[in-house]
Design a protein around this motif. Structure first.
Motif, PDB file in Angstrom:
ATOM      1  N   UNK A  47       3.854  -5.514   2.738  1.00 41.71           N
ATOM      2  CA  UNK A  47       4.676  -4.360   2.392  1.00 41.71           C
ATOM      3  C   UNK A  47       5.811  -4.717   1.437  1.00 41.71           C
ATOM      4  N   UNK A  48       6.530  -5.820   1.634  1.00 39.45           N
ATOM      5  CA  UNK A  48       7.521  -6.193   0.616  1.00 39.45           C
ATOM      6  C   UNK A  48       6.869  -6.537  -0.723  1.00 39.45           C
ATOM      7  N   UNK A  49       5.713  -7.219  -0.662  1.00 34.18           N
ATOM      8  CA  UNK A  49       5.013  -7.609  -1.901  1.00 34.18           C
ATOM      9  C   UNK A  49       4.549  -6.386  -2.695  1.00 34.18           C
ATOM     10  N   UNK A  50       4.235  -5.290  -1.990  1.00 32.00           N
ATOM     11  CA  UNK A  50       3.761  -4.086  -2.673  1.00 32.00           C
ATOM     12  C   UNK A  50       4.796  -3.564  -3.657  1.00 32.00           C
ATOM     13  N   UNK A  51       6.067  -3.781  -3.365  1.00 25.69           N
ATOM     14  CA  UNK A  51       7.130  -3.318  -4.268  1.00 25.69           C
ATOM     15  C   UNK A  51       7.058  -4.080  -5.588  1.00 25.69           C
ATOM     16  N   UNK A  52       6.926  -5.399  -5.520  1.00 19.25           N
ATOM     17  CA  UNK A  52       6.871  -6.215  -6.740  1.00 19.25           C
ATOM     18  C   UNK A  52       5.593  -5.935  -7.531  1.00 19.25           C
ATOM     19  N   UNK A  53       4.467  -5.807  -6.830  1.00 19.31           N
ATOM     20  CA  UNK A  53       3.198  -5.500  -7.508  1.00 19.31           C
ATOM     21  C   UNK A  53       3.295  -4.163  -8.230  1.00 19.31           C
ATOM     22  N   UNK A  54       3.934  -3.190  -7.583  1.00 22.84           N
ATOM     23  CA  UNK A  54       4.062  -1.854  -8.175  1.00 22.84           C
ATOM     24  C   UNK A  54       4.948  -1.886  -9.408  1.00 22.84           C
ATOM     25  N   UNK A  55       5.992  -2.684  -9.372  1.00 22.70           N
ATOM     26  CA  UNK A  55       6.844  -2.817 -10.561  1.00 22.70           C
ATOM     27  C   UNK A  55       6.057  -3.403 -11.729  1.00 22.70           C
ATOM     28  N   UNK A  56       5.217  -4.367 -11.438  1.00 21.55           N
ATOM     29  CA  UNK A  56       4.388  -4.959 -12.489  1.00 21.55           C
ATOM     30  C   UNK A  56       3.429  -3.913 -13.063  1.00 21.55           C
ATOM     31  N   UNK A  57       2.813  -3.135 -12.178  1.00 22.54           N
ATOM     32  CA  UNK A  57       1.876  -2.095 -12.633  1.00 22.54           C
ATOM     33  C   UNK A  57       2.600  -1.069 -13.488  1.00 22.54           C
ATOM     34  N   UNK A  58       3.767  -0.619 -13.032  1.00 18.40           N
ATOM     35  CA  UNK A  58       4.509   0.399 -13.774  1.00 18.40           C
ATOM     36  C   UNK A  58       4.916  -0.122 -15.153  1.00 18.40           C
ATOM     37  N   UNK A  59       5.257  -1.401 -15.220  1.00 12.33           N
ATOM     38  CA  UNK A  59       5.719  -1.976 -16.492  1.00 12.33           C
ATOM     39  C   UNK A  59       4.576  -2.270 -17.461  1.00 12.33           C
ATOM     40  N   UNK A  60       3.350  -2.379 -16.943  1.00 10.84           N
ATOM     41  CA  UNK A  60       2.239  -2.816 -17.784  1.00 10.84           C
ATOM     42  C   UNK A  60       1.110  -1.793 -17.888  1.00 10.84           C
ATOM     43  N   UNK A  98      19.208  -0.107   7.698  1.00 12.59           N
ATOM     44  CA  UNK A  98      17.876  -0.586   7.326  1.00 12.59           C
ATOM     45  C   UNK A  98      17.113   0.442   6.474  1.00 12.59           C
ATOM     46  N   UNK A  99      17.861   1.292   5.783  1.00 15.73           N
ATOM     47  CA  UNK A  99      17.229   2.368   5.014  1.00 15.73           C
ATOM     48  C   UNK A  99      16.324   1.842   3.898  1.00 15.73           C
ATOM     49  N   UNK A 100      16.591   0.621   3.394  1.00 16.85           N
ATOM     50  CA  UNK A 100      15.784   0.057   2.305  1.00 16.85           C
ATOM     51  C   UNK A 100      14.581  -0.734   2.800  1.00 16.85           C
ATOM     52  N   UNK A 101      14.290  -0.655   4.075  1.00 19.11           N
ATOM     53  CA  UNK A 101      13.112  -1.343   4.625  1.00 19.11           C
ATOM     54  C   UNK A 101      11.861  -0.863   3.901  1.00 19.11           C
ATOM     55  N   UNK A 102      11.017  -1.782   3.399  1.00 18.69           N
ATOM     56  CA  UNK A 102       9.819  -1.368   2.652  1.00 18.69           C
ATOM     57  C   UNK A 102       8.933  -0.415   3.450  1.00 18.69           C
ATOM     58  N   UNK A 103       8.328   0.506   2.744  1.00 15.24           N
ATOM     59  CA  UNK A 103       7.429   1.449   3.396  1.00 15.24           C
ATOM     60  C   UNK A 103       6.189   0.730   3.913  1.00 15.24           C
ATOM     61  N   UNK A 104       5.716   1.139   5.085  1.00 17.22           N
ATOM     62  CA  UNK A 104       4.429   0.636   5.562  1.00 17.22           C
ATOM     63  C   UNK A 104       3.334   1.603   5.119  1.00 17.22           C
ATOM     64  N   UNK A 105       2.111   1.407   5.599  1.00 19.26           N
ATOM     65  CA  UNK A 105       0.966   2.120   5.022  1.00 19.26           C
ATOM     66  C   UNK A 105       1.040   3.637   5.201  1.00 19.26           C
ATOM     67  N   UNK A 106       1.304   4.081   6.423  1.00 19.38           N
ATOM     68  CA  UNK A 106       1.360   5.526   6.647  1.00 19.38           C
ATOM     69  C   UNK A 106       2.480   6.158   5.834  1.00 19.38           C
ATOM     70  N   UNK A 107       3.627   5.512   5.819  1.00 14.85           N
ATOM     71  CA  UNK A 107       4.735   6.040   5.012  1.00 14.85           C
ATOM     72  C   UNK A 107       4.346   6.100   3.535  1.00 14.85           C
ATOM     73  N   UNK A 108       3.672   5.057   3.070  1.00 16.30           N
ATOM     74  CA  UNK A 108       3.255   5.044   1.673  1.00 16.30           C
ATOM     75  C   UNK A 108       2.305   6.175   1.353  1.00 16.30           C
ATOM     76  N   UNK A 109       1.379   6.444   2.283  1.00  9.60           N
ATOM     77  CA  UNK A 109       0.432   7.543   2.062  1.00  9.60           C
ATOM     78  C   UNK A 109       1.152   8.885   2.068  1.00  9.60           C
ATOM     79  N   UNK A 110       2.051   9.083   3.022  1.00  6.17           N
ATOM     80  CA  UNK A 110       2.789  10.349   3.074  1.00  6.17           C
ATOM     81  C   UNK A 110       3.654  10.524   1.828  1.00  6.17           C
ATOM     82  N   UNK A 111       4.273   9.434   1.378  1.00 10.90           N
ATOM     83  CA  UNK A 111       5.136   9.516   0.203  1.00 10.90           C
ATOM     84  C   UNK A 111       4.323   9.823  -1.055  1.00 10.90           C
ATOM     85  N   UNK A 112       3.161   9.181  -1.193  1.00  9.18           N
ATOM     86  CA  UNK A 112       2.293   9.476  -2.339  1.00  9.18           C
ATOM     87  C   UNK A 112       1.810  10.923  -2.270  1.00  9.18           C
ATOM     88  N   UNK A 113       1.446  11.374  -1.067  1.00 10.90           N
ATOM     89  CA  UNK A 113       1.047  12.775  -0.909  1.00 10.90           C
ATOM     90  C   UNK A 113       2.180  13.721  -1.247  1.00 10.90           C
TER      91      UNK A 113
END
Length: 515
Positions: A416-429, A56-71
């Motif tokens: 959390x899964x949707x955040x991946x698709x939204x982020x791809x759109x942001x990165x591309x645009x 399950x290593x590809x499980x989308x990050x949740x909020x705390x993980x996302x904050x730690x990863x961005x940090x």
């Protein structure tokens, strides 16, 4: 080769151990375990837990993980945390993420691969700690208990929360403390203090493990005479204080010391006193049932361990360690009275130690009474059944669900899964140096899109704490207006805004958004 389970308190030098314990060890029959078998079983435990997590290593990050990863990204870029990311969390876990992302890549899989290693290391330290106190059988049971309990979705065990890193530092520090007590070497007390200090740098409740170490050291001083205690205590406390001194110096050098102190101490104190006692008790009752339920058998075995002091000299010899460790661990879970599921990870080493002690002491007691290995093996069999039951009850999550399904199972319809698709759109645009504003608590968007936040408020949770709410909302608005982000994301999900019982009004920020 074989090794005997020792009944003597490992924390004491041999010449200072109570005579009663030595006599007991000599008179009671004990199973002998091959070191090769012991280490093989621990290795099987580590590999099994690791493979389940790896699936399950590809499980989308949740909020705390996302904050730690961005940090972690910000740290890799040389940007000061508390200037670019406002958070009450201590900096240690962000630094751990920066290392993990550097080693395994800036993806959910990279984060979770790092967590596999951290979890495996903690499991090893749990084994070493329990084996030193109660013998190899207890150590093996404790390791299996911790590996299973900490992997359970009931404690959100697949997410890289700070609590995983707290217990890693704490367990390593306590193992080293036992070494220090055996040898009396000051540098070992100092290194133990450093590790326990790092546990605090991962998350504030980690300080409770240092409190436990101080209490245990004082108890050992009282038992064996006070000679040497001032030197040992000074080394332990200096080691732990050094971690805070180093962090403060780094923050001062980066120009963010005042921001760091406000968020991690002043603001954190307000956040930690926001919940009422009635709310806390209600949450404890509800969350404890959910946490214990899937592995109730293991928790029940650990609970039986609280009676072992009445019928086992081995358990009685370490009564102070076991009980005070459990109490301090529970107090760490109780910080703020929120009792969120992943907070219970802080309690799992103590629960695992009690489970290991129960099985080992019960096996020894039966062997002493009957001299029959078949009868004496009953506690081991009961533990095996408890483990099998826990795995069976969680079989879908552990073995069948794919990463997206697993995310839905644990987090429902959090985006959390949707955040991946939204982020791809942001990165591309957007351009590579663009900033993005997110109104909601979804910092994983910044991590996925590799874009900086237009404001230090990467989550809206902090701007809703009553005392600071309106002022922080206005600060967020001003910073977004000044940054002029290329994209603004609004999260229309209550779970992304409200995280605690008493919140400030959102009228200010909503009025600004629609103005």
């Amino acid at each position: 080769m074989s090794s005997r389970m020792s009944a003597a308190p490992v924390g004491l030098p041999t010449e200072n151990r109570p005579a009663e314990t030595g006599l007991e060890a000599a008179s009671q029959p004990q199973w002998r375990f091959s070191p090769y078998l012991t280490y093989a079983l621990v290795l099987v435990t580590l590999v099994s837990a690791g493979l389940v997590r790896y699936r399950l290593r590809d499980m989308p990050l949740e909020r705390d993980e996302g904050e730690f990863a961005y940090g972690g990204q910000l740290i890799q870029q040389g940007l000061p945390l508390y200037k670019h990311l406002y958070t009450l969390k201590m900096p240690g876990t962000y630094a751990a993420y920066a290392v993990i992302l550097g080693l395994f890549g800036q993806t959910p899989a990279g984060v979770h691969l790092g967590l596999i290693l951290a979890n495996a290391a903690t499991t090893v330290f749990v084994f070493l700690l329990c084996a030193r106190l109660f013998g190899q059988l207890a150590g093996m049971v404790a390791a299996a208990s911790y590996a299973l309990l900490s992997t359970s979705p009931s404690v959100v065990g697949f997410a890289g929360h700070a609590t995983h890193f707290v217990v890693l530092g704490a367990m390593a520090g306590l193992v080293l403390l036992l070494d220090a007590l055996e040898t009396g070497k000051s540098w070992l007390f100092f290194c133990s203090g450093v590790l326990l200090g790092l546990a605090f740098q991962m998350k504030q409740p980690g300080i409770l493990f240092l409190v436990f170490a101080v209490l245990y050291l004082l108890r050992e001083g009282r038992t064996n005479g006070w000679k040497g205690l001032p030197r040992q205590m000074a080394a332990l406390l200096c080691g732990s204080a050094l971690t805070l001194v180093v962090v403060c110096l780094l923050m001062w050098k980066s120009g963010s010391l005042r921001d760091f102190w406000f968020w991690t101490f002043s603001y954190a104190r307000q956040y930690g006193t926001n919940a009422s006692l009635a709310y806390g008790l209600e949450q404890l009752q509800k969350k404890a049932a959910a946490v214990i339920g899937p592995a109730a058998g293991i928790w029940l075995i650990a609970a039986v361990g609280l009676t072992a002091f009445l019928w086992s000299r081995r358990a009685r010899s370490q009564m102070f360690f076991s009980v005070s460790f459990l109490v301090c661990s529970f107090l760490a879970v109780s910080a703020g009275l929120y009792f969120r599921e992943h907070y219970f990870i802080l309690m799992l080493p103590a629960v695992s130690l009690l489970a290991g002690m129960t099985v080992a002491c019960a096996t020894e007691a039966l062997l002493n009474r009957t001299r029959s290995r078949a009868v004496a093996a009953i506690p081991i069999l009961i533990f095996v059944v408890a483990v099998a039951s826990a795995i069976y009850r969680q079989r879908d999550f552990l073995f069948r669900l794919d990463p997206i399904e697993a995310s839905r199972k644990v987090y429902g319809f959090n985006p959390f899964p949707e955040a991946i698709e939204i982020s791809r759109y942001i990165e591309a645009n957007t351009t590579a140096d663009a900033t993005v504003g997110v109104l909601g608590s979804e910092p994983e968007v910044f991590f996925y899109s590799h874009r900086h936040s237009a404001t230090g408020h990467v989550c809206t949770y902090p701007v809703l704490v009553p005392k600071y709410g309106v002022a922080l909302q206005q600060q967020m608005e001003e910073e977004i207006e000044k940054a002029r982000p290329e994209m603004l994301v609004f999260v229309d999900d209550k779970a992304s805004w409200v995280a605690f019982p008493n919140t400030a009004s959102t009228d200010e920020i909503m009025s600004w958004l629609h103005g």
